[in-house]
Design a protein around this motif. Structure first.
Motif, PDB file in Angstrom:
ATOM      1  N   PRO A  16       0.815  -1.226   0.000  1.00 25.64           N
ATOM      2  CA  PRO A  16       0.000   0.000   0.000  1.00 25.64           C
ATOM      3  C   PRO A  16       0.847   1.274   0.000  1.00 25.64           C
ATOM      4  O   PRO A  16       0.491   2.250  -0.654  1.00 25.64           O
ATOM      5  N   LYS A  17       2.002   1.252   0.674  1.00 21.99           N
ATOM      6  CA  LYS A  17       2.803   2.482   0.746  1.00 21.99           C
ATOM      7  C   LYS A  17       3.416   2.860  -0.610  1.00 21.99           C
ATOM      8  O   LYS A  17       3.838   3.989  -0.813  1.00 21.99           O
ATOM      9  N   ASP A  18       3.486   1.897  -1.518  1.00 25.04           N
ATOM     10  CA  ASP A  18       4.091   2.169  -2.828  1.00 25.04           C
ATOM     11  C   ASP A  18       3.081   2.242  -3.967  1.00 25.04           C
ATOM     12  O   ASP A  18       3.429   2.585  -5.097  1.00 25.04           O
ATOM     13  N   VAL A  19       1.836   1.908  -3.670  1.00 25.57           N
ATOM     14  CA  VAL A  19       0.909   1.684  -4.779  1.00 25.57           C
ATOM     15  C   VAL A  19       0.602   2.979  -5.547  1.00 25.57           C
ATOM     16  O   VAL A  19       0.292   2.946  -6.731  1.00 25.57           O
ATOM     17  N   HIS A  20       0.775   4.146  -4.858  1.00 28.32           N
ATOM     18  CA  HIS A  20       0.527   5.407  -5.577  1.00 28.32           C
ATOM     19  C   HIS A  20       1.506   5.584  -6.737  1.00 28.32           C
ATOM     20  O   HIS A  20       1.202   6.243  -7.724  1.00 28.32           O
ATOM     21  N   LYS A  21       2.688   4.972  -6.611  1.00 31.58           N
ATOM     22  CA  LYS A  21       3.658   5.063  -7.709  1.00 31.58           C
ATOM     23  C   LYS A  21       3.137   4.308  -8.928  1.00 31.58           C
ATOM     24  O   LYS A  21       3.240   4.769 -10.066  1.00 31.58           O
ATOM     25  N   TRP A  22       2.569   3.152  -8.671  1.00 31.59           N
ATOM     26  CA  TRP A  22       1.969   2.367  -9.762  1.00 31.59           C
ATOM     27  C   TRP A  22       0.798   3.132 -10.368  1.00 31.59           C
ATOM     28  O   TRP A  22       0.642   3.172 -11.586  1.00 31.59           O
ATOM     29  N   HIS A  23      -0.024   3.720  -9.493  1.00 35.03           N
ATOM     30  CA  HIS A  23      -1.169   4.483 -10.007  1.00 35.03           C
ATOM     31  C   HIS A  23      -0.692   5.619 -10.903  1.00 35.03           C
ATOM     32  O   HIS A  23      -1.318   5.926 -11.919  1.00 35.03           O
ATOM     33  N   THR A  24       0.415   6.257 -10.518  1.00 37.21           N
ATOM     34  CA  THR A  24       0.940   7.364 -11.315  1.00 37.21           C
ATOM     35  C   THR A  24       1.280   6.888 -12.723  1.00 37.21           C
ATOM     36  O   THR A  24       0.842   7.471 -13.724  1.00 37.21           O
ATOM     37  N   VAL A  25       2.061   5.808 -12.796  1.00 43.26           N
ATOM     38  CA  VAL A  25       2.475   5.297 -14.106  1.00 43.26           C
ATOM     39  C   VAL A  25       1.253   4.859 -14.906  1.00 43.26           C
ATOM     40  O   VAL A  25       1.100   5.200 -16.084  1.00 43.26           O
ATOM     41  N   GLU A  26       0.345   4.142 -14.240  1.00 41.62           N
ATOM     42  CA  GLU A  26      -0.817   3.623 -14.957  1.00 41.62           C
ATOM     43  C   GLU A  26      -1.709   4.757 -15.476  1.00 41.62           C
ATOM     44  O   GLU A  26      -2.176   4.728 -16.610  1.00 41.62           O
ATOM     45  N   LYS A  27      -1.897   5.761 -14.636  1.00 40.44           N
ATOM     46  CA  LYS A  27      -2.778   6.873 -15.015  1.00 40.44           C
ATOM     47  C   LYS A  27      -2.201   7.631 -16.215  1.00 40.44           C
ATOM     48  O   LYS A  27      -2.892   7.893 -17.199  1.00 40.44           O
ATOM     49  N   ILE A  28      -0.920   7.959 -16.123  1.00 43.25           N
ATOM     50  CA  ILE A  28      -0.304   8.729 -17.202  1.00 43.25           C
ATOM     51  C   ILE A  28      -0.269   7.915 -18.497  1.00 43.25           C
ATOM     52  O   ILE A  28      -0.563   8.419 -19.584  1.00 43.25           O
ATOM     53  N   ALA A  29       0.070   6.636 -18.361  1.00 43.95           N
ATOM     54  CA  ALA A  29       0.130   5.786 -19.555  1.00 43.95           C
ATOM     55  C   ALA A  29      -1.252   5.669 -20.200  1.00 43.95           C
ATOM     56  O   ALA A  29      -1.410   5.844 -21.408  1.00 43.95           O
ATOM     57  N   ARG A  30      -2.270   5.403 -19.383  1.00 43.81           N
ATOM     58  CA  ARG A  30      -3.646   5.312 -19.887  1.00 43.81           C
ATOM     59  C   ARG A  30      -4.072   6.598 -20.595  1.00 43.81           C
ATOM     60  O   ARG A  30      -4.565   6.580 -21.711  1.00 43.81           O
ATOM     61  N   GLU A  31      -3.887   7.722 -19.892  1.00 46.11           N
ATOM     62  CA  GLU A  31      -4.365   8.994 -20.434  1.00 46.11           C
ATOM     63  C   GLU A  31      -3.657   9.346 -21.737  1.00 46.11           C
ATOM     64  O   GLU A  31      -4.281   9.836 -22.680  1.00 46.11           O
ATOM     65  N   LEU A 311      10.527   1.132 -15.139  1.00 42.91           N
ATOM     66  CA  LEU A 311      10.201   2.568 -15.116  1.00 42.91           C
ATOM     67  C   LEU A 311      10.288   3.087 -13.691  1.00 42.91           C
ATOM     68  O   LEU A 311      10.852   4.161 -13.434  1.00 42.91           O
ATOM     69  N   LEU A 312       9.739   2.305 -12.749  1.00 38.82           N
ATOM     70  CA  LEU A 312       9.712   2.765 -11.363  1.00 38.82           C
ATOM     71  C   LEU A 312      11.112   2.818 -10.757  1.00 38.82           C
ATOM     72  O   LEU A 312      11.402   3.704  -9.952  1.00 38.82           O
ATOM     73  N   ILE A 313      11.979   1.898 -11.153  1.00 40.16           N
ATOM     74  CA  ILE A 313      13.355   1.941 -10.646  1.00 40.16           C
ATOM     75  C   ILE A 313      14.010   3.257 -11.099  1.00 40.16           C
ATOM     76  O   ILE A 313      14.647   3.955 -10.323  1.00 40.16           O
ATOM     77  N   VAL A 314      13.798   3.603 -12.372  1.00 42.14           N
ATOM     78  CA  VAL A 314      14.390   4.847 -12.885  1.00 42.14           C
ATOM     79  C   VAL A 314      13.760   6.050 -12.180  1.00 42.14           C
ATOM     80  O   VAL A 314      14.462   6.972 -11.753  1.00 42.14           O
ATOM     81  N   MET A 315      12.439   6.025 -12.038  1.00 41.58           N
ATOM     82  CA  MET A 315      11.766   7.172 -11.407  1.00 41.58           C
ATOM     83  C   MET A 315      12.233   7.359  -9.974  1.00 41.58           C
ATOM     84  O   MET A 315      12.467   8.478  -9.522  1.00 41.58           O
ATOM     85  N   ASP A 316      12.383   6.268  -9.249  1.00 44.30           N
ATOM     86  CA  ASP A 316      12.880   6.362  -7.866  1.00 44.30           C
ATOM     87  C   ASP A 316      14.288   6.945  -7.845  1.00 44.30           C
ATOM     88  O   ASP A 316      14.610   7.815  -7.051  1.00 44.30           O
TER      89      ASP A 316
END
Ligand code: ATP
Ligand code: MG
Length: 444
Positions: A16-31, A311-316
């Motif tokens: 749960p503490k990391d899931v917002h990162k996934w949401h970020t990638v998913e949201k931007i990719a979807r949009e 992607l998340l490794i790079v973003m972090d």
């Protein structure tokens, strides 16, 4: 014997503490994909093994070494190692290719490959990917590449390079295979076991071999770009022209062949050098023969897939910004059962209107409840006890400032709370603007 309750090697828990990162990638990719006219498709996690053998290719590492296959009631099934084969299968099976072309679909899914687990290389990993079917024009290649680039840009990724290549069509590849065969034939003894077989069946696969010796040998191998037929050559030139027009930097890298057999003409990768060997965050290309190969009409198509973990490794690593995780909007501290019941009812109403409302479910004392609310980062807190119930009003406290506003516990409570909430949001927006102006001023 103790039960093994650890997760299997090469899999990850997304907490749960990391899931917002996934949401970020998913949201931007979807949009981004939707702004280019793509719609989401969801496909099964497993398919008939034959689908991957026929599409990904029998001489690829994926099929030869990495597939998770089970035999159930005499049929062989494989957990999808990638998304293209299943997506094309679904498009064919559901007649999407008989509808208006181009058909454009995207997906977010997990893939399974039996690889040696390491940073950025998992046995279950996630991809955002998409496929466009119907267009043979190089403008479609430019469109798909610029879409991938837009996603990476909107995610704020830096220092990512785009490499493109053309691996031609069956016509130019026949000549190229000949040239490769005679080149590798001369150094056959040094090639690894697997590459001996590749030499027979599919010499281009040798270029993708991970063995250091084979890689060394491929350094001086003939390059495909010298063997392109006129049509493939023109296609590649047009693509480069379009990318230049779109201000997308790229490098031509004739070594890129991609790990899957179905590619034709354009192949591309977005690569970063910042996360070691697993630096390819996105890979894709054109596969004009695949649909026909899977029993459909001759429909050209192309696509790409991004590895979300990479992607998340790079973003972090680059301290990128993520969507802020939603915290609790209002926490009700309650004393006694009547107060609890009231909190339950008000919370229910607020939630219907989209607020995140919480109250005590642990039977904690009032002090411990406030501590919890604080820890949750609750924006507002409300104490409800016998007094409040008797007076019919509560004090709504804004945690950040400590300011309190009294609101009646009547049927206007929700509306009054909303205006308080709205004010708070407007104020913090103004604060942000103020802050922006101040820092901009400093930079001037
Ligand atoms: P690589 O050369 O790194 O093995 P690949 O050519 O096998 O990649 P594709 O099949 O094109 O990769 O998959 C697209 C993307 O999926 C890759 O660019 C990468 O970001 C991601 N990916 C592939 N395999 C893995 C894995 N085992 N773990 C995590 N991400 C992966
Ligand atoms: Mg691979």
């Amino acid at each position: 014997m103790a039960v093994n309750v650890k997760r299997p090697n090469g899999t990850e828990d997304i907490l749960p503490k990391d899931v917002h990162k996934w949401h970020t990638v998913e949201k931007i990719a979807r949009e981004t994909a939707e702004s280019f006219g793509f719609s989401e498709i969801r496909i099964p996690t497993f398919e008939n093994t034959e689908l991957f053998m026929r599409s990904v290719g029998e001489t690829t590492d994926v099929v030869q070494k990495e597939m998770y296959t089970v035999t159930a009631k005499e049929t062989k099934f494989t957990l999808r190692p990638e998304g293209t084969a299943g997506t094309i299968r679904a498009m064919l099976q559901n007649g999407l290719l008989n509808e208006a072309l181009p058909q454009r679909v995207y997906y977010i899914l997990s893939c399974f490959r039996h690889e040696r687990p390491q940073a950025g290389r998992l046995r279950e990993f996630h991809q955002f990917g998409l496929e466009m079917a119907g267009s043979q024009a190089p403008s479609a290649d430019a469109e798909v590449i610029s879409l991938a680039k837009s996603i990476l840009d909107r995610l704020g990724l830096k220092n990512i390079e785009l490499y493109i290549n053309s691996i031609g069509c069956p016509t130019c590849r026949a000549k190229y295979h000949e040239a490769l065969r005679s080149y590798f034939e001369a150094r056959k003894d040094e090639l690894c076991e697997t590459c001996h077989e590749r030499l027979e069946k599919n010499p281009m696969r040798i270029l993708d071999c991970k063995s250091p010796v084979c890689q060394e040998i491929t350094k001086d191998a003939p390059v495909i770009l010298d063997y392109l037929c006129e049509e493939c050559g023109d296609h590649f030139e047009k693509l480069k022209k379009y990318l230049t027009g779109l201000n997308i930097d790229f490098k031509v890298n004739p070594k890129i062949v991609r790990g899957l057999d179905y590619y034709t003409k354009t192949v591309f990768e977005f690569v970063t050098t910042e996360i070691g060997a697993q630096g390819t965050v996105c890979g894709g290309g054109r596969y004009d023969g695949l649909i026909e190969q899977l029993g459909g009409q001759k429909v050209p198509a192309l696509g790409f897939a991004m590895g979300i973990e990479r992607l998340l490794i790079v973003m972090d690593k680059q301290n990128s910004e993520f969507l802020t995780p939603r915290t609790c909007d209002v926490y009700f501290s309650t004393m006694g059962d009547n107060a609890l019941e009231k909190a339950m009812q008000i919370s229910h109403e607020l939630r219907e209107f989209g607020y995140r409302a919480e109250f005590d479910l642990m039977g904690r004392g009032i002090k411990a409840q406030m501590k919890y609310a604080n820890k949750m980062g609750s924006v507002f807190t409300v104490v409800i006890g016998d007094n409040e119930l008797e007076n019919g009003s509560v004090r709504v406290k804004e945690m950040e400032t400590g300011n309190e506003v009294e609101i009646a516990l009547d049927d206007k409570f929700r509306a009054n709370f909303e205006s308080l909430y709205f004010n708070k949001m407007m104020n913090s927006l103004e604060d942000d603007e103020l802050l922006n102006n101040l820092t901009n001023g400093e930079n001037k």
